[in-house]
Design a protein around this motif. Structure first.
Motif, PDB file in Angstrom:
ATOM      1  N   LYS A   5     102.929  -8.924  10.775  1.00 53.99           N
ATOM      2  CA  LYS A   5     102.435  -8.441  12.067  1.00 53.99           C
ATOM      3  C   LYS A   5     103.613  -8.226  13.015  1.00 53.99           C
ATOM      4  O   LYS A   5     104.715  -8.731  12.807  1.00 53.99           O
ATOM      5  N   ARG A   6     103.372  -7.435  14.089  1.00 51.67           N
ATOM      6  CA  ARG A   6     104.389  -7.317  15.134  1.00 51.67           C
ATOM      7  C   ARG A   6     104.571  -8.669  15.824  1.00 51.67           C
ATOM      8  O   ARG A   6     103.643  -9.479  15.883  1.00 51.67           O
ATOM      9  N   LEU A   7     105.760  -8.876  16.385  1.00 49.67           N
ATOM     10  CA  LEU A   7     106.021 -10.145  17.057  1.00 49.67           C
ATOM     11  C   LEU A   7     104.982 -10.440  18.129  1.00 49.67           C
ATOM     12  O   LEU A   7     104.516 -11.576  18.265  1.00 49.67           O
ATOM     13  N   VAL A   8     104.603  -9.427  18.884  1.00 48.56           N
ATOM     14  CA  VAL A   8     103.668  -9.676  19.980  1.00 48.56           C
ATOM     15  C   VAL A   8     102.263 -10.006  19.499  1.00 48.56           C
ATOM     16  O   VAL A   8     101.453 -10.547  20.255  1.00 48.56           O
ATOM     17  N   TRP A   9     101.943  -9.697  18.233  1.00 51.72           N
ATOM     18  CA  TRP A   9     100.642 -10.128  17.699  1.00 51.72           C
ATOM     19  C   TRP A   9     100.561 -11.646  17.691  1.00 51.72           C
ATOM     20  O   TRP A   9      99.524 -12.228  18.021  1.00 51.72           O
ATOM     21  N   TYR A  10     101.654 -12.279  17.345  1.00 50.36           N
ATOM     22  CA  TYR A  10     101.670 -13.744  17.298  1.00 50.36           C
ATOM     23  C   TYR A  10     101.646 -14.339  18.710  1.00 50.36           C
ATOM     24  O   TYR A  10     101.089 -15.427  18.920  1.00 50.36           O
ATOM     25  N   LEU A  11     102.209 -13.631  19.681  1.00 50.81           N
ATOM     26  CA  LEU A  11     102.070 -14.076  21.064  1.00 50.81           C
ATOM     27  C   LEU A  11     100.610 -13.956  21.519  1.00 50.81           C
ATOM     28  O   LEU A  11     100.101 -14.806  22.258  1.00 50.81           O
ATOM     29  N   ALA A  12      99.948 -12.902  21.066  1.00 48.26           N
ATOM     30  CA  ALA A  12      98.517 -12.756  21.363  1.00 48.26           C
ATOM     31  C   ALA A  12      97.716 -13.883  20.709  1.00 48.26           C
ATOM     32  O   ALA A  12      96.753 -14.392  21.302  1.00 48.26           O
ATOM     33  N   LEU A  13      98.105 -14.269  19.522  1.00 51.85           N
ATOM     34  CA  LEU A  13      97.447 -15.405  18.861  1.00 51.85           C
ATOM     35  C   LEU A  13      97.618 -16.674  19.688  1.00 51.85           C
ATOM     36  O   LEU A  13      96.668 -17.467  19.820  1.00 51.85           O
ATOM     37  N   GLU A  14      98.788 -16.875  20.251  1.00 50.32           N
ATOM     38  CA  GLU A  14      98.994 -18.039  21.122  1.00 50.32           C
ATOM     39  C   GLU A  14      97.972 -18.045  22.262  1.00 50.32           C
ATOM     40  O   GLU A  14      97.351 -19.073  22.554  1.00 50.32           O
ATOM     41  N   GLU A  15      97.810 -16.911  22.915  1.00 50.24           N
ATOM     42  CA  GLU A  15      96.857 -16.823  24.030  1.00 50.24           C
ATOM     43  C   GLU A  15      95.431 -17.099  23.559  1.00 50.24           C
ATOM     44  O   GLU A  15      94.665 -17.801  24.228  1.00 50.24           O
ATOM     45  N   TYR A  16      95.080 -16.503  22.424  1.00 49.09           N
ATOM     46  CA  TYR A  16      93.733 -16.688  21.886  1.00 49.09           C
ATOM     47  C   TYR A  16      93.460 -18.161  21.623  1.00 49.09           C
ATOM     48  O   TYR A  16      92.406 -18.694  21.994  1.00 49.09           O
ATOM     49  N   VAL A  17      94.413 -18.826  21.007  1.00 49.66           N
ATOM     50  CA  VAL A  17      94.241 -20.248  20.693  1.00 49.66           C
ATOM     51  C   VAL A  17      94.197 -21.077  21.970  1.00 49.66           C
ATOM     52  O   VAL A  17      93.362 -21.978  22.109  1.00 49.66           O
ATOM     53  N   ALA A  18      95.076 -20.765  22.933  1.00 46.35           N
ATOM     54  CA  ALA A  18      95.149 -21.553  24.161  1.00 46.35           C
ATOM     55  C   ALA A  18      93.842 -21.528  24.947  1.00 46.35           C
ATOM     56  O   ALA A  18      93.502 -22.495  25.630  1.00 46.35           O
ATOM     57  N   ALA A  19      93.104 -20.430  24.861  1.00 47.93           N
ATOM     58  CA  ALA A  19      91.830 -20.327  25.580  1.00 47.93           C
ATOM     59  C   ALA A  19      90.730 -21.148  24.924  1.00 47.93           C
ATOM     60  O   ALA A  19      89.682 -21.379  25.552  1.00 47.93           O
ATOM     61  N   LEU A  68     101.577  -4.208  24.248  1.00 48.20           N
ATOM     62  CA  LEU A  68     102.057  -2.907  23.813  1.00 48.20           C
ATOM     63  C   LEU A  68     102.002  -1.862  24.921  1.00 48.20           C
ATOM     64  O   LEU A  68     102.484  -0.734  24.735  1.00 48.20           O
ATOM     65  N   ASP A  69     101.417  -2.211  26.065  1.00 47.63           N
ATOM     66  CA  ASP A  69     101.344  -1.292  27.202  1.00 47.63           C
ATOM     67  C   ASP A  69     102.757  -0.963  27.681  1.00 47.63           C
ATOM     68  O   ASP A  69     103.521  -1.876  28.044  1.00 47.63           O
ATOM     69  N   PRO A  70     103.140   0.315  27.700  1.00 50.56           N
ATOM     70  CA  PRO A  70     104.507   0.665  28.128  1.00 50.56           C
ATOM     71  C   PRO A  70     104.872   0.146  29.509  1.00 50.56           C
ATOM     72  O   PRO A  70     106.030  -0.206  29.761  1.00 50.56           O
ATOM     73  N   ASP A  71     103.910   0.095  30.424  1.00 49.27           N
ATOM     74  CA  ASP A  71     104.180  -0.418  31.771  1.00 49.27           C
ATOM     75  C   ASP A  71     104.528  -1.899  31.740  1.00 49.27           C
ATOM     76  O   ASP A  71     105.412  -2.355  32.480  1.00 49.27           O
ATOM     77  N   PHE A  72     103.832  -2.655  30.904  1.00 51.24           N
ATOM     78  CA  PHE A  72     104.143  -4.082  30.787  1.00 51.24           C
ATOM     79  C   PHE A  72     105.545  -4.283  30.202  1.00 51.24           C
ATOM     80  O   PHE A  72     106.327  -5.090  30.681  1.00 51.24           O
ATOM     81  N   ILE A  73     105.869  -3.534  29.155  1.00 51.43           N
ATOM     82  CA  ILE A  73     107.191  -3.663  28.540  1.00 51.43           C
ATOM     83  C   ILE A  73     108.290  -3.317  29.547  1.00 51.43           C
ATOM     84  O   ILE A  73     109.326  -3.984  29.604  1.00 51.43           O
ATOM     85  N   ALA A  74     108.036  -2.309  30.361  1.00 52.17           N
ATOM     86  CA  ALA A  74     109.026  -1.888  31.358  1.00 52.17           C
ATOM     87  C   ALA A  74     109.105  -2.839  32.544  1.00 52.17           C
ATOM     88  O   ALA A  74     110.063  -2.770  33.337  1.00 52.17           O
ATOM     89  N   GLY A  75     108.118  -3.704  32.694  1.00 46.47           N
ATOM     90  CA  GLY A  75     108.112  -4.659  33.802  1.00 46.47           C
ATOM     91  C   GLY A  75     107.495  -4.118  35.064  1.00 46.47           C
ATOM     92  O   GLY A  75     107.749  -4.637  36.165  1.00 46.47           O
ATOM     93  N   CYS A  76     106.662  -3.098  34.940  1.00 42.44           N
ATOM     94  CA  CYS A  76     106.033  -2.494  36.122  1.00 42.44           C
ATOM     95  C   CYS A  76     104.888  -3.370  36.640  1.00 42.44           C
ATOM     96  O   CYS A  76     104.246  -4.060  35.857  1.00 42.44           O
ATOM     97  N   MET A 135     111.347  -3.717  20.532  1.00 48.05           N
ATOM     98  CA  MET A 135     111.665  -4.351  21.811  1.00 48.05           C
ATOM     99  C   MET A 135     110.373  -4.621  22.574  1.00 48.05           C
ATOM    100  O   MET A 135     109.588  -3.704  22.824  1.00 48.05           O
ATOM    101  N   TYR A 136     110.159  -5.880  22.945  1.00 48.91           N
ATOM    102  CA  TYR A 136     108.933  -6.267  23.636  1.00 48.91           C
ATOM    103  C   TYR A 136     109.256  -7.257  24.751  1.00 48.91           C
ATOM    104  O   TYR A 136     110.267  -7.958  24.734  1.00 48.91           O
ATOM    105  N   ARG A 137     108.333  -7.332  25.723  1.00 50.57           N
ATOM    106  CA  ARG A 137     108.381  -8.329  26.790  1.00 50.57           C
ATOM    107  C   ARG A 137     107.321  -9.394  26.500  1.00 50.57           C
ATOM    108  O   ARG A 137     106.223  -9.088  26.036  1.00 50.57           O
ATOM    109  N   ARG A 138     107.659 -10.641  26.782  1.00 52.94           N
ATOM    110  CA  ARG A 138     106.647 -11.697  26.657  1.00 52.94           C
ATOM    111  C   ARG A 138     106.166 -12.120  28.044  1.00 52.94           C
ATOM    112  O   ARG A 138     106.754 -11.713  29.055  1.00 52.94           O
ATOM    113  N   LYS A 139     105.133 -12.923  28.088  1.00 50.88           N
ATOM    114  CA  LYS A 139     104.544 -13.339  29.356  1.00 50.88           C
ATOM    115  C   LYS A 139     105.150 -14.631  29.897  1.00 50.88           C
ATOM    116  O   LYS A 139     104.892 -14.993  31.033  1.00 50.88           O
ATOM    117  N   SER A 140     105.922 -15.328  29.075  1.00 47.59           N
ATOM    118  CA  SER A 140     106.599 -16.538  29.527  1.00 47.59           C
ATOM    119  C   SER A 140     107.990 -16.192  30.032  1.00 47.59           C
ATOM    120  O   SER A 140     108.498 -15.090  29.820  1.00 47.59           O
TER     121      SER A 140
END
Length: 236
Positions: free
Chosen positions: A10-24, A228-236, A64-69
């Motif tokens: 999977k893409r790296l950010v898929w596993y970050l999404a899994l973190e969020e899913y589990v945390a909820a 994967l939203d381009p605005d999120f990756i760009a930091g908008c 290249m991706y941005r994370r939420k932490s």
């Protein structure tokens, strides 16, 4: 502690999404381990162009991706073990230090002379083998980090571009001087591959393993789309 058996490739950010899913939904401390193709992931508040050699990454097909932490910019490839620890404990700083203590202890038990640093890194022989970040949510806390097993440091050094001020803060001249692969350090365990290290740490942390259902995977796919939203990756 519960361990999730995760799908591969999977893409790296898929596993970050899994973190969020589990945390909820987490009811007990949960951990999972993952390995990804070459990727740069940078922190929530970082300016991508200040941290990432985007031209080099594009030319070499490095995602290249941005994370939420928060935290710094990280290069990962298939020589890098990624670790996610999720709990319903909302005392995030205490959770963070508890995780670092667990990881430090596990590596020490394997024979690596390991300490944690004031920057929330894990060091062996004074050099960084693990960088970590913490992400607090209303329902719990996510800690995620890297463990350098056999990372291509030549690519790492070209893919990420920390400022000279950041390197001088750590008293080093380059990214490569700060880090070391665990595969180059003898251990007391039969750890010969990154998969061996994954299995060893799983045995230290977890007492039970579960798999994701198809419905859960679809829900995680939907969270991944936010990353994967381009605005999120760009930091908008």
């Amino acid at each position: 502690m519960l361990k999730i058996s995760v799908p591969e490739n999977k893409r790296l950010v898929w596993y970050l999404a899994l973190e969020e899913y589990v945390a909820a939904r987490v009811k007990e401390d949960t951990i999972f381990f993952w390995i990804v193709s070459p990727t740069v992931i940078f922190g929530r508040h970082q300016v991508m162009l200040n941290e990432v050699n985007t031209a080099f990454c594009e030319a070499h097909e490095i995602a290249m991706y941005r994370r939420k932490s928060g935290g710094g910019c990280v290069y990962a490839d298939r020589g890098n073990l990624m670790i996610s620890y999720v709990t319903n404990n909302t005392h995030s700083e205490a959770v963070f230090q508890h995780y670092l203590d667990l990881l430090t202890h596990a590596l020490s038990q394997a024979g690596y002379p390991t300490v944690k640093s004031e920057h929330n890194d894990v060091l062996v022989n004074g050099r960084k083998v693990s960088g970590n970040a913490c992400y607090a949510l209303p329902t719990g806390t996510i800690v995620h980090g890297t463990l350098l097993w056999n990372v291509d440091f030549g690519v790492l050094q070209q893919a990420i571009t920390p400022t000279r001020e950041k390197l001088q803060k750590h008293g080093v001249e380059s990214v490569r001087q700060r880090v070391v692969n665990l595969s180059s350090i003898p251990s007391l365990q039969a750890i010969r591959t990154v998969e061996d290290m994954r299995d060893y740490l799983a045995s230290c942390f977890a007492t039970e393993t579960v798999s994701l259902t198809d419905e859960e995977i679809r829900a995680i796919d939907a969270i991944e789309a936010e990353y994967l939203d381009p605005d999120f990756i760009a930091g908008c």
